[in-house]
Design a protein around this motif. Structure first.
Motif, mmCIF file in Angstrom:
data_model
loop_
_atom_site.group_PDB
_atom_site.id
_atom_site.type_symbol
_atom_site.label_atom_id
_atom_site.label_comp_id
_atom_site.label_asym_id
_atom_site.label_seq_id
_atom_site.Cartn_x
_atom_site.Cartn_y
_atom_site.Cartn_z
ATOM 1 N N LEU A 1 0.976 -1.282 0.055
ATOM 2 C CA LEU A 1 0.108 -0.004 -0.067
ATOM 3 C C LEU A 1 0.952 1.266 -0.108
ATOM 4 N N ALA A 2 0.801 1.942 -1.025
ATOM 5 C CA ALA A 2 1.727 3.277 -1.206
ATOM 6 C C ALA A 2 1.183 4.548 -0.516
ATOM 7 N N PRO A 3 1.815 5.225 0.489
ATOM 8 C CA PRO A 3 1.430 6.358 0.801
ATOM 9 C C PRO A 3 1.953 7.481 0.072
ATOM 10 N N LEU A 4 0.922 8.465 -0.171
ATOM 11 C CA LEU A 4 1.248 9.550 -1.103
ATOM 12 C C LEU A 4 0.815 10.718 -0.401
ATOM 13 N N PHE A 5 1.618 11.812 -0.653
ATOM 14 C CA PHE A 5 1.345 13.252 -0.106
ATOM 15 C C PHE A 5 0.699 14.088 -1.307
ATOM 16 N N VAL A 6 -0.219 14.655 -0.948
ATOM 17 C CA VAL A 6 -0.908 15.592 -2.057
ATOM 18 C C VAL A 6 -1.115 17.170 -1.916
ATOM 19 N N LEU A 7 -0.754 17.738 -2.915
ATOM 20 C CA LEU A 7 -0.783 19.145 -2.725
ATOM 21 C C LEU A 7 -2.071 19.568 -3.460
ATOM 22 N N ASP A 8 -2.435 20.888 -2.994
ATOM 23 C CA ASP A 8 -3.507 21.701 -3.649
ATOM 24 C C ASP A 8 -3.073 22.436 -4.764
ATOM 25 N N GLN A 9 -2.735 21.622 -6.042
ATOM 26 C CA GLN A 9 -2.167 22.185 -7.093
ATOM 27 C C GLN A 9 -2.625 21.139 -8.413
ATOM 28 N N VAL A 10 -2.982 21.904 -9.534
ATOM 29 C CA VAL A 10 -3.474 20.974 -10.634
ATOM 30 C C VAL A 10 -2.119 20.365 -11.090
ATOM 31 N N SER A 11 -0.949 20.748 -10.944
ATOM 32 C CA SER A 11 0.041 19.884 -11.444
ATOM 33 C C SER A 11 1.266 20.383 -10.725
#
Ligand code: PBG
Length: 326
Positions: free
Chosen positions: A29-39
């Protein structure tokens, strides 16, 4: 000598025949960090090879992981500093980008399980997993539950498949389960961070989210690493309160706890191979002191041998690539 244990190790075929455990892409299971950006993406200094991902990069990563046979991702939102407050109220804002991200992945990758995080620390100006009493500095259990329950509900409605309460408040599994049942979200899995220890292995994760506690430590809610029987107490409570999967965290220094829970509970066990464990391997490899593939395979196999079925790990993509290659 009649008894020679080396006979069973003599050839590759014999070794394969007697081998007791191994890792599969479906364990990861891969933990991922997400930004409030389209790219776009930002490197995380203390987690070499890991990035905070904008939407486009996140979708790419999910596609690659799914193609490699990794069944699930865990998403952690990077909350901008100006949105962090004492009660973490951004977490209850339906327009908060995290909910959009969950829905987007759910729609684009219906077969990928999406695990979401339930705790206040990324949203809290105090950097704690619960609401802090401004007079006493105490982490308020029952007041925090109300926020966690609403967070879980919003995540479930956005399309999460697995809710991951990582906060260590008492009674949170039952509290969340009640809300999900009464709001017609009956099929959502809960992976309880049952035995989550107050640990010095979380540093790089806190860098990634800028979520380190602003004062004190987390010892009044996370567990004391000298204790093992208490882990079973927590796990049995979570099992009884309606959890579907029990997690031990960190992983590597806690293999005995994994094995103990495996022997004494009925639910699948997950191990969280946390950020500090990943960073140690990366540092050794960068210094030329270790072979990364061999070392990571040995570490991941140790979780399986100890009794975990699921491994949350920042090595997920690399490990899946190596498994496919071999
Ligand atoms: C907080 C949370 C932490 C991690 C996952 N969720 C850090 C903490 O408790 O301070 C750590 C994961 C890692 O180190 O990889 N709710």
């Amino acid at each position: 000598m009649h008894i020679r244990p080396r006979r069973n190790r003599k050839t590759t075929s014999l070794r394969e025949m007697v081998c007791e455990s191994g890792i599969f892409c479906s364990d990861l299971l891969a933990p991922l960090f997400v930004l409030d950006q389209v790219s776009g993406r930002e490197p995380i200094t203390t987690l070499p090879g890991q990035f905070r991902l904008g939407m486009a990069e996140l979708l790419n990563e999910c596609r690659e992981l799914q193609n490699l046979g990794v069944p699930a991702v865990a998403l952690f939102p990077v909350v901008q500093n100006n949105l962090k407050t004492k009660n973490g109220k951004a977490a209850l804002d339906l327009n908060f980008f995290y909910y959009r991200v969950i829905s987007e992945i759910r729609n684009k990758f219906p077969n990928l399980s999406v695990m979401t995080d339930v705790a206040l620390d990324p949203y809290s100006s105090d950097g704690h997993d619960g609401i802090v009493d401004s007079k006493t500095g105490e982490i308020l259990n029952d007041e925090t539950l109300e926020v966690l329950g609403q967070m879980a509900l919003l995540q479930a409605r956005a399309g999460a498949s697995i809710i991951g309460p990582s906060d260590m408040m008492d009674g949170r599994i039952e509290y969340i389960r009640n809300i999900l049942e009464s709001e017609n979200q009956k099929d959502i899995n809960i992976m309880a961070y049952s035995a989550k220890y107050a640990s010095s292995f979380y540093g790089p994760f806190r860098d990634a989210l800028d979520s380190a506690p602003k004062f004190g430590d987390k010892k009044s809610y996370q567990m004391d690493y000298r204790n093992k029987r208490e882990a079973l107490r927590e796990a049995l409570l979570d099992q009884q309160e309606g959890a579907d999967i029990l997690m031990v965290k960190p992983g590597l220094a806690y293999l005995d706890v994994i094995s103990y829970l495996r022997e004494n509970t009925q639910l699948p066990i997950a191990a969280y191979n946390v950020s500090g464990e990943y960073a140690m391997v990366k540092a050794a490899v960068a210094s030329g002191w270790a072979n990364e593939e061999n070392m990571v395979n040995e570490i991941l196999t140790s979780f399986k041998r100890a009794g975990a079925k699921i491994i949350l790990t920042y090595h997920a993509k690399d490990a899946a690539l190596w498994l496919q290659k071999n």
